[in-house]
Design an enzyme around this catalytic site. Sequence first.
Site, mmCIF file in Angstrom:
data_model
loop_
_atom_site.group_PDB
_atom_site.id
_atom_site.type_symbol
_atom_site.label_atom_id
_atom_site.label_comp_id
_atom_site.label_asym_id
_atom_site.label_seq_id
_atom_site.Cartn_x
_atom_site.Cartn_y
_atom_site.Cartn_z
ATOM 1 N N LYS A 105 4.282 9.207 9.020
ATOM 2 C CA LYS A 105 3.870 8.375 10.267
ATOM 3 C C LYS A 105 4.858 8.619 11.429
ATOM 4 C CE LYS A 105 0.934 4.940 8.317
ATOM 5 N NZ LYS A 105 0.868 4.120 7.117
ATOM 6 N N TYR B 144 0.825 -1.319 0.188
ATOM 7 C CA TYR B 144 0.058 0.008 0.088
ATOM 8 C C TYR B 144 0.885 1.211 -0.049
ATOM 9 C CZ TYR B 144 -3.377 3.612 1.594
ATOM 10 O OH TYR B 144 -4.180 4.614 1.697
ATOM 11 N N ASP C 274 9.417 2.898 -0.178
ATOM 12 C CA ASP C 274 8.249 3.644 0.756
ATOM 13 C C ASP C 274 8.530 3.315 2.269
ATOM 14 O OD1 ASP C 274 6.163 4.593 1.803
ATOM 15 O OD2 ASP C 274 4.484 3.728 0.521
#
Length: 433
Positions: A268, A145, A240
């Site tokens: 995050k 994702y 990522d």
Amino acid sequence: MTAGPRSKELYRRAVKLMPAGVNSPVRAFGSVGGEPLFYASASGCHVTDADGQRFIEYVGSWGPLILGHAHPAVVEAVRTAAGRGLSFGAPCEGEVELAELMIGTLPHLEMVRFVSSGTEAVMSAVRLARGATGRDDVLKFSGCYHGHADHLLVSAGSGLATFGTPSSAGVPSAFAAHTLVLPLDDEAALEQLFDERGRNLAAVIIEGIPANAGLLIQRPAFMKRLRELCTANGTLLILDEVITGFRVGPTGAAGIYGITPDLATYGKVIGGGMPVGAYGGRRDLMEELAPLGPVYQAGTLSGNPVAMAAGVATLRMLLANDGEAYGRLERLGAQLQRGIEEIFQRHGLGWRVARAGSILWLSLQDGEPPRRYEDIHPENAAIYARLHRALLERGIYLAPSAYEVMFVSAAHDEEAIGTTLEAFSGALAGALT
Ligand SMILES: *Cc1c(COP(=O)(O)O)cnc(C)c1O
């Protein structure tokens, strides 16, 4: 302790006002059933819901809260920064401090740009890769994702087609046609794709350690081959690290695998609970960005001073004393993994817990945890749903989806994990019957 009267009342109002009552789909509890609990406050490894029920929690805002909820030093940094101004729209010291912390820790990061979410970081990094290479196609892997930018909401096409099909309504198939999708953990497929299409590939994007559909830990040989093929074809490797960056260790998955991405994306943890994303990498690539170069990207709230302060406070604490926090996270993660696997064994189950440091995933199927999305047994989501509910009833809050991971924070301790394991044992017995 499932949703109490106050949560139910808020939910009743919320569903009339927001789709499914939430602002991000998984929060709606759709895949585990029942109604979502509304959080009222959180501290350390605990959250308290709107009815005053208290839980030991393993979501940590889906990854950012590596120091635990409302860490006093982070909250203090945010208070101080907020008192000086909520947003400047001009350069500020916090941006320089956070950039220095990141660039000083990550060898592959020569320059960085801050944005406001992981999605924005990935979207911008892919645009930069396309702009810098003059190529249009990107390759991603199924089960990874990368946020919800149009061209990455793409899943594998049917049969042998490597061109993706949109995984969301509203994504034009023309966009998906520039996104190729392969399974993880398959060097042969990778080699064939590069043979056929390598010269058109602007970038390959992969999660540092895929952690958004189970925890699909990749073999180092696969990551190494990917790096080699990218280099040989003039294709940029985008790692990522939105989940893994500063989570699995100070240098993220890049450090664990010993690979150097051309570009990497963050989010995050680097925002410490505030909305922050970042992308960066090779200086020659980053200098393609406006205003130096032709690739445009901008943001009203980018480099926000309050968000930067939360990130700086978080990274300073993580990196203090040679990063000893990571040793603690590793010990706590291992304790939880070992404990759960012992409970599985006691029940005669050959299930495992996949783990990368403080990221854990319950692999509710026999044998080694899968490395590919296609190898996850979807039928076990029903057991997870029962386990999730039984744990909630015992005061333990896991992510409301079988495909989501658990995050341990530095605010968890041996006692909280002991309490969790006791609850787990009882909950599992109930969930299996
Ligand atoms: C969470 C995540 C994103 C998206 O970040 P948002 O801040 O939710 O937009 C992108 N990539 C990975 C690997 C993620 O885990």
